[in-house]
Design a protein around this motif. Structure first.
Motif, PDB file in Angstrom:
ATOM      1  N   GLU A   1       0.824  -1.227   0.000  1.00  0.00           N
ATOM      2  CA  GLU A   1       0.000   0.000   0.000  1.00  0.00           C
ATOM      3  C   GLU A   1       0.856   1.274   0.000  1.00  0.00           C
ATOM      4  O   GLU A   1       0.352   2.358   0.246  1.00  0.00           O
ATOM      5  CB  GLU A   1      -0.951   0.000   1.204  1.00  0.00           C
TER       6      GLU A   1
ATOM      7  N   LYS B   1      -0.382   3.977  -2.317  1.00  0.00           N
ATOM      8  CA  LYS B   1      -1.586   4.656  -1.809  1.00  0.00           C
ATOM      9  C   LYS B   1      -1.213   5.720  -0.781  1.00  0.00           C
ATOM     10  O   LYS B   1      -1.793   6.809  -0.741  1.00  0.00           O
ATOM     11  CB  LYS B   1      -2.537   3.626  -1.168  1.00  0.00           C
TER      12      LYS B   1
ATOM     13  N   LYS C   1      -3.343  10.256  10.675  1.00  0.00           N
ATOM     14  CA  LYS C   1      -4.758   9.931  10.917  1.00  0.00           C
ATOM     15  C   LYS C   1      -5.642  10.398   9.749  1.00  0.00           C
ATOM     16  O   LYS C   1      -6.644   9.770   9.435  1.00  0.00           O
ATOM     17  CB  LYS C   1      -5.217  10.548  12.236  1.00  0.00           C
ATOM     18  N   LYS C   2      -5.250  11.504   9.109  1.00  0.00           N
ATOM     19  CA  LYS C   2      -6.007  11.973   7.930  1.00  0.00           C
ATOM     20  C   LYS C   2      -5.878  10.985   6.769  1.00  0.00           C
ATOM     21  O   LYS C   2      -6.796  10.827   5.977  1.00  0.00           O
ATOM     22  CB  LYS C   2      -5.511  13.360   7.494  1.00  0.00           C
TER      23      LYS C   2
ATOM     24  N   LYS D   1      -5.789   7.834   7.004  1.00  0.00           N
ATOM     25  CA  LYS D   1      -6.757   6.765   7.268  1.00  0.00           C
ATOM     26  C   LYS D   1      -8.185   7.264   7.014  1.00  0.00           C
ATOM     27  O   LYS D   1      -8.987   6.604   6.358  1.00  0.00           O
ATOM     28  CB  LYS D   1      -6.605   6.296   8.729  1.00  0.00           C
ATOM     29  N   ALA D   2      -8.491   8.470   7.542  1.00  0.00           N
ATOM     30  CA  ALA D   2      -9.864   8.989   7.454  1.00  0.00           C
ATOM     31  C   ALA D   2     -10.253   9.364   6.020  1.00  0.00           C
ATOM     32  O   ALA D   2     -11.364   9.083   5.583  1.00  0.00           O
ATOM     33  CB  ALA D   2     -10.015  10.210   8.365  1.00  0.00           C
ATOM     34  N   LYS D   3      -9.323   9.987   5.289  1.00  0.00           N
ATOM     35  CA  LYS D   3      -9.678  10.505   3.960  1.00  0.00           C
ATOM     36  C   LYS D   3      -9.353   9.536   2.826  1.00  0.00           C
ATOM     37  O   LYS D   3     -10.016   9.556   1.792  1.00  0.00           O
ATOM     38  CB  LYS D   3      -8.959  11.838   3.704  1.00  0.00           C
ATOM     39  N   PHE D   4      -8.321   8.716   3.012  1.00  0.00           N
ATOM     40  CA  PHE D   4      -7.886   7.868   1.891  1.00  0.00           C
ATOM     41  C   PHE D   4      -7.860   6.380   2.233  1.00  0.00           C
ATOM     42  O   PHE D   4      -7.379   5.562   1.457  1.00  0.00           O
ATOM     43  CB  PHE D   4      -6.501   8.339   1.398  1.00  0.00           C
ATOM     44  N   ASN D   5      -8.355   6.065   3.435  1.00  0.00           N
ATOM     45  CA  ASN D   5      -8.504   4.672   3.875  1.00  0.00           C
ATOM     46  C   ASN D   5      -7.223   3.845   3.712  1.00  0.00           C
ATOM     47  O   ASN D   5      -7.239   2.728   3.205  1.00  0.00           O
ATOM     48  CB  ASN D   5      -9.671   4.000   3.118  1.00  0.00           C
ATOM     49  N   VAL D   6      -6.110   4.420   4.131  1.00  0.00           N
ATOM     50  CA  VAL D   6      -4.849   3.677   4.104  1.00  0.00           C
ATOM     51  C   VAL D   6      -4.147   3.887   5.449  1.00  0.00           C
ATOM     52  O   VAL D   6      -4.061   5.002   5.956  1.00  0.00           O
ATOM     53  CB  VAL D   6      -3.966   4.114   2.907  1.00  0.00           C
ATOM     54  N   SER D   7      -3.702   2.776   6.051  1.00  0.00           N
ATOM     55  CA  SER D   7      -3.079   2.843   7.381  1.00  0.00           C
ATOM     56  C   SER D   7      -1.564   2.880   7.258  1.00  0.00           C
ATOM     57  O   SER D   7      -0.973   2.079   6.523  1.00  0.00           O
ATOM     58  CB  SER D   7      -3.484   1.632   8.225  1.00  0.00           C
TER      59      SER D   7
END
Length: 687
Positions: free
Chosen positions: A413, A416, A457-458, A460-466
């Motif tokens: 990932e 991403k 954290k953004k 994860k929240a905006k682009f769904n990648v950890s």
């Protein structure tokens, strides 16, 4: 309907984190009936803190815009985060603002955030008003806070209000300029007589304000010397001129949470803050960059605006927030982007109230609004009329000071993450993403740990990648300190053609990264195999013999060897060279080299001893100290390994007053005790 520049106040609300800036904005919006309830930061329902992260952390992390109308005057509020990690947002706000509202707590002291805010405004000649918030709190100390402000800014501080207290609570105030007293009630303000015991304090304050007004205007000064007094209108004129010239900073007080003193604050902003037309002329470059053009706030002139903030949402898209400096922006028009050289079509213009977007047909000179769906426009870009091309100075952002390595939580990932960071960098220009060629890590650099955590954290929240943040690896190197001779022989026999390569190489320390030479006599190594020896050695350089770090400062001289008519090949000589490299470097007293950073650390003099002592603990050395703009600038050098969290540590040591910049100076040998630790850690990592 276009609002004239004379009826616009663009106000940046700035100060220390946690002093109530967002609450003050919320109370202004509520009193001006822009909202129907008084939101609270603790409850996560304020207009200007609407991002998920802001609600979760109960603090502003991004510049937010909202407007109110008061007596036919439009006040554009720019709610600026006070936490140090989001300093870039202040740079954006000050490009658009015509004045600043500095919010500070009634702590009896001058907070670091208030001090930095005032200093920034003084440096940038931004007119300001100070609001002492939190007058409802136990131990609220208005007099002590004013005294602390005066101790630092002496003649500039001009209190125009005396709080009326009952116990520890502010129940009303006396306005020295209006010569009137008011009491807070459930429905608003009630006129009351000025208390007798306050009349002496009021007279002193009025005398001080009269002197301040006179000092700001020569005509008033002559009258004051001649008659010993000024009319109320003359005092107001002098104070207003002093604010514009940043010689006078009025001080008011109240409580945003209790909605006390806010109406008075709004009225004073309208009365004293320079309007958009009065803002100092901003300079722009001509298209060829040869000429500086003063841009005045005139509606009947060619359009020119600058984008000072960008927000990115994967669903809504990109929103560019801009200040119109000249002319009128109309929906449906085409404008020229002076930064990219491309034209953009303006489909829809919005007025902003936090995340709420109100469509409008046009935006006039001096006003602030937003445009969506611009393909090639980013923060700092100039949009203008194609017939009158100009370009504003870019917004200058603080440089990153803290770096972390960023890894994908799930393998595969990485792309991403990189794409997500690329999008996020459109709304935050203070962080960078780079690839460290030596360690192979992706490095995320910003202004502090909180900012980097917010970015993560953004993602994860905006682009769904950890992603995972780790302390970056140090790009150590290896070199040798002794000249040695080594032999490498690769011999393999297995039916048919065998393999044979034999070389003797002398390894010497040198100044450059790598040098290769040959002194072969009598053809002991045929000419066609010499490049293979060089290639074999070159391919070994990325992995030293001590801890597997890249090798530098090495000269290799091929001086002898042997070959076989049938079995020798380029591959055999390449492998022989690798064997010589390993044997030779082990005996050439290999050492580790570490990056040494050059630092410039700017601090108030009071912290000089602490900073110097701390630098010694970090294996650093002080090269000199200069005095620049009242700050001590310490020039020092220290190993990068000792500076991984220096941004956080310096902030802690100086209560946020210190700043630093660093760059690579050179590589130096690691002390033996440290070297041993690094080699052991590297072995464990590779195991």
């Amino acid at each position: 309907m276009i609002i004239q520049g004379e009826n616009i106040r663009n106000v940046a609300v700035i100060g220390h984190s946690g002093e109530g800036k967002t609450s003050v904005c919320e109370a202004i919006l509520f009193n001006a009936r822009a909202t129907d309830r008084l939101g609270k930061v603790a409850e996560g329902n304020t207009v200007t803190d609407y991002d998920e992260q802001e609600i979760a952390r109960k603090m502003s992390i991004s510049l937010s815009v909202a407007y109110v109308m008061w007596d036919n005057v439009k006040i554009n509020l720019l709610d600026v985060p006070g936490f140090y990690d989001f300093e870039g947002e202040l740079a954006e706000a000050l490009r658009a603002a015509g004045g600043a509202l500095i919010v500070t707590g009634a702590s009896g002291a001058l907070t670091v955030g208030a001090e930095k805010a005032i200093d920034t405004c003084l440096k940038n000649k931004i007119p300001m008003v100070i609001f002492i918030n939190g007058m409802d709190k136990e131990n609220a100390d208005y007099a002590g806070t004013v005294a602390a402000l005066k101790a630092k800014y002496a003649a500039k501080i001009a209190p125009i209000q005396i709080p009326l207290m009952e116990g520890n609570k502010m129940i009303g105030y006396i306005n020295a300029l209006k010569d009137a007293a008011y009491q807070f009630t459930g429905t608003g303000l009630k006129d009351i007589p000025i208390p007798d015991e306050m009349k002496g304090t009021l007279a002193d304050m009025q005398a001080s304000l009269t002197e301040t007004a006179a000092e700001n205007d020569e005509e008033l000064l002559d009258k004051y010397f001649g008659e010993g007094a000024l009319t109320r209108e003359e005092v107001i004129r002098g104070i207003r001129k002093g604010i514009y010239n940043v010689n006078t900073i009025p001080v008011m007080a109240g409580s945003a949470l209790q909605n006390r003193g806010i109406i008075n604050l709004i009225e004073e902003i309208v009365k004293y803050m320079p309007n958009a037309v009065e803002r100092r002329e901003i300079l722009a470059q001509s298209e060829d960059g040869e000429e500086l053009i003063p841009i005045s706030c005139k509606a009947m002139a060619p359009f020119a605006a600058q984008v000072f903030k960008t927000t990115v949402d994967p669903f809504v898209g990109k929103l560019n927030v801009m200040k119109v400096f000249r002319g009128i922006l109309k929906a449906g028009s085409t404008v020229y982007n002076a930064a990219t050289g491309k034209t953009e079509r303006i489909s829809q213009i919005y007025l902003l109230k936090g995340k709420k977007q109100e469509p409008t047909a046009e935006l006039g000179a001096g006003d602030i609004g937003a445009v969506s769906k611009l393909a090639n426009t980013n923060t700092g870009d100039t949009l203008c009329d194609e017939s009158a091309k100009v370009k504003f100075d870019p917004i200058h952002f603080p440089r990153p000071v803290l770096s972390m390595a960023i890894y994908a939580e799930k393998k595969g990932e990485e792309d991403k993450i990189f794409q997500g960071l690329n999008r996020l960098s459109e709304e935050d220009r203070t962080f960078t993403v780079t690839k460290n060629a030596e360690t192979g890590e992706m490095i995320l650099s910003g202004l502090g740990e909180t900012q980097l955590d917010v970015i993560n954290k953004k993602l994860k929240a905006k682009f769904n990648v950890s992603a995972v943040l780790k302390t970056p690896k140090i790009a150590y190197r290896e070199t040798i300190r002794k000249t040695v001779e080594a032999e490498g022989k690769h011999k393999k026999q297995s039916g048919g053609h065998g393999q044979y390569g034999h070389c003797k190489v002398r390894f010497e320390p040198c100044e450059s990264t790598f040098e290769f030479a040959e002194e072969v006599v009598g053809g002991s190594v045929p000419k066609q195999y010499i490049p293979a020896v060089e290639k074999g050695l070159t391919e070994c350089l990325p992995h030293g013999v001590l801890a597997g770090y890249p090798v530098t400062g090495l000269r290799a001289v091929l001086y002898d060897g042997s070959y076989h008519d049938v079995d020798s090949s380029e591959m055999a000589f390449k492998l022989a060279a690798a064997l010589a490299f390993k044997e030779g470097l082990k005996n050439a007293r290999p050492v580790l080299l570490e990056p040494i950073m050059k630092l410039k650390i700017g601090i108030p003099e009071a912290y000089l001893g602490d900073i110097m002592g701390d630098m010694n603990k970090r294996r650093g050395r002080i090269l000199g100290i200069d005095l620049v703009d009242g700050m001590q600038v310490v020039n020092a050098e220290a190993p990068q390994a000792e500076l991984q969290k220096y941004a956080t540590d310096l902030r802690s040591m100086t209560q946020g007053r210190g700043k630093f910049a660093m760059e690579l100076a050179r590589y130096e040998e690691v002390p033996p005790a440290e070297s041993e630790k690094i080699v052991k850690a590297r072995a464990a990592e590779q195991a």
